[in-house]
Write an enzyme that holds these catalytic residues in place. Structure first.
Site, PDB file in Angstrom:
ATOM      1  N   SER A 267      -1.868  -0.837  -2.526  1.00  0.00           N
ATOM      2  CA  SER A 267      -3.247  -0.911  -2.045  1.00  0.00           C
ATOM      3  C   SER A 267      -4.126   0.001  -2.884  1.00  0.00           C
ATOM      4  CB  SER A 267      -3.320  -0.502  -0.571  1.00  0.00           C
ATOM      5  OG  SER A 267      -3.515   0.889  -0.473  1.00  0.00           O
ATOM      6  N   LYS A 268      -5.430  -0.186  -2.727  1.00  0.00           N
ATOM      7  CA  LYS A 268      -6.341   0.622  -3.541  1.00  0.00           C
ATOM      8  C   LYS A 268      -6.223   2.111  -3.208  1.00  0.00           C
ATOM      9  CE  LYS A 268     -10.234  -0.625  -0.648  1.00  0.00           C
ATOM     10  NZ  LYS A 268     -11.359  -1.512  -0.528  1.00  0.00           N
ATOM     11  N   ARG A 269      -5.762   2.402  -2.000  1.00  0.00           N
ATOM     12  CA  ARG A 269      -5.597   3.807  -1.623  1.00  0.00           C
ATOM     13  C   ARG A 269      -4.448   4.472  -2.391  1.00  0.00           C
ATOM     14  NH1 ARG A 269      -7.347   1.361   2.719  1.00  0.00           N
ATOM     15  NH2 ARG A 269      -5.273   0.632   3.245  1.00  0.00           N
TER      16      ARG A 269
END
Ligand code: GLU
Length: 514
Positions: A267-269
């Protein structure tokens, strides 16, 4: 393959293109090129509420940077654009309604007028009966407000009123929808378990599902290559193709990219958690501050990035790992795309980047980093690139790891000083400095002869002496060959740094012993 290969990358402009999306685009591109076909970029912007300004430009710039430019995309399709365009769905709005109405006329679709509260109420009611996750479909549609339950007058009234008017696909009961996915083989869905998807929304815009199949048909797309999150929607899509009497394209659903460690979808996190990019280019917040760092700005070579991405879910079935773009095109095949999720291993990405850097000429690297070294002469910069390229895994590390070639070391490896510095050797360093000063040509080999000759003659031990040269000149034990380093630094700088270093180490030792 009898039909011309036409593949499309169809992102929704709802934020920066992530690395998974870029991999999909790459597979589209490789497949199209391999079969002499067309690679199309279609912007799926039917959901205006979710649109994020700047996304479309970002997508184009990212594709451009990695060198996989589409043949057809908004504004450049030429003759093809006349036939297949426009390539932005928001500019094709009128086309979709026609097909939705055709499906209504033929009994495959119907109008529905329920508000979201009414739909929620139906779900709640079902939940109370123990039926969680109820859908708007054959099991519930009979008690909802739609053109299947209301009489013609009520229908006309509600249509004229224009509130919450949508068109839904009427999924049949008890049928099996079967298709062959190139990656997943045979896939099947039971229609009774599927919902009656909305095709035209209350604002008159088509949903993804309708727009997607209409465009894939009209744009004569032969193969749909996309992420596995769309697999379950494919049952609806195939059913719509059947109802419209169209031949569906072939499908290839790609597995997700997984986190570098543990389980779960990348994920972008993860970028913040693991400290590496998951986007191709920098992406900024509205106030201009950096939100996500890109692979480009992190110091990646685009060819290395696509080589790495190609291997995230595909392999050629041989030992070869380094592939130029041309070689990837030759070797690529959807049959070799794997079903399991691919772990996003940033260390492997760095390894690819390093292999590309090592294979590049010094002049090529110099051209890419010259803006960080604007005061440095070209031949010095090239020699520097040659010395450093095996010691870095991205372009930014030339400056961060090799800065000492252009300025004094900022700090010194104290552990090594503690271990290797002996004040009684100062006299030898001074003698060697004298000999170095007298060299006519300050080249690696001559420097080495002087120093090694002296060490041997005086039985000093190479380790101790060379480590002190290293630390005095560069601050670190991690640099390139010390004699090559001295040649590039030049006689004057080398001797000054040595002198300053010895003075400093002596002080340091005194302080330590005090
Ligand atoms: N617009 C969809 C997306 O954002 C496209 C999916 C597809 O390729 O059909 O991923």
């Amino acid at each position: 393959m009898d039909k011309r290969v036409r593949v499309r990358f169809a992102p929704s402009p709802t934020g920066p293109l992530n690395i998974g999306g870029l991999r999909t685009a790459l597979y589209d591109y490789l497949f199209a090129r391999k079969h002499g076909g067309d690679f199309i970029l279609r912007i799926e912007d039917t959901d205006k509420n979710r649109e994020v300004p700047g996304t479309e430009d970002y997508i184009m710039q990212a594709l451009e940077w990695v060198g996989i430019r589409p043949d057809e995309y908004p504004g450049v399709g030429g003759d093809k654009e006349e036939k297949y365009g426009p390539y932005r769905q928001s500019e094709r709005k009128d086309i979709y309604l026609k097909y939705a109405l055709q499906l209504v006329d033929e009994g495959h679709a119907y109008y529905a007028f329920d508000s979201s509260e009414e739909i929620d109420a139906m779900r709640k009611e079902e939940e109370e009966k123990g039926n969680t996750g109820a859908k708007y479909n054959h099991a519930t549609r009979d008690r909802m407000k739609n053109s299947l339950t209301l009489d013609p007058k009520q229908i006309e009234e509600l249509k004229n009123k224009g509130e919450n008017v949508v068109i839904r696909l009427k999924m049949p009961v008890g049928q099996e929808i079967k298709f062959t996915d190139i990656v997943r083989d045979s896939v099947s869905f039971q229609t009774s378990l599927l919902d009656d998807k909305v095709m035209i929304k209350a604002d008159g815009m088509p949903t993804y599902h309708l727009a997607n199949i209409v465009d894939d048909h009209l744009m004569e797309i032969s193969h749909v290559i996309r992420g596995e999150e769309w697999l379950s929607s494919t049952a609806h899509h195939i059913y719509m193709y059947q109802c419209l009497g169209w031949v569906p394209p072939q499908f290839a659903h790609l597995s997700l990219l997984l986190k570098p460690v543990g389980k779960g979808k990348l994920s972008k996190r993860d970028s913040a958690t693991f400290g590496f990019p998951v986007f191709p280019l920098n992406w900024f917040n509205e106030d201009g501050s950096l939100q996500f760092e890109g692979f480009k700005e992190y110091g990646f070579i685009p060819e290395a990035l696509i080589n790495f991405l190609a291997f995230l879910g595909w392999n050629p079935g041989t030992e070869q790992e380094i592939f130029s773009k041309e070689e990837l095109i030759q070797a690529f095949s959807l049959d070799k795309v794997v079903k399991s999720g691919a772990r996003f291993d940033i260390e492997k990405a760095k390894w690819f980047n390093q292999q590309y850097l090592i294979a590049m000429s010094n002049a090529e690297i110099a051209a890419l980093i010259s803006s960080d070294f604007s005061n440095v002469q070209q031949d010095t910069l090239e020699a520097f690139c040659g010395l450093m390229k095996e010691r870095v895994d991205n372009l930014n590390e030339f400056a961060s790891k090799g800065y000492f070639f252009f300025e004094k070391p900022k700090d010194w490896d104290q552990k090594t000083i503690r271990k290797k510095y002996k004040v009684e050797n100062d006299i030898h360093f001074k003698a060697m400095a004298e000999a170095l000063k007298n060299l006519n040509s300050f080249e690696q080999e001559e420097i080495q002869n002087v120093i090694k000759g002296y060490i041997t003659e005086h039985e000093l031990g190479f380790g101790n002496i060379l480590a002190i040269y290293r630390i005095a000149l560069t601050g670190t034990m991690k640099g390139p060959d010390i004699f090559a380093t001295m040649e590039l630094l030049g006689k004057e700088v080398s001797l000054i740094r040595l002198q300053d270093g010895l003075r400093l180490f002596k002080e340091f030792q005194k302080e330590e012993n005090a």
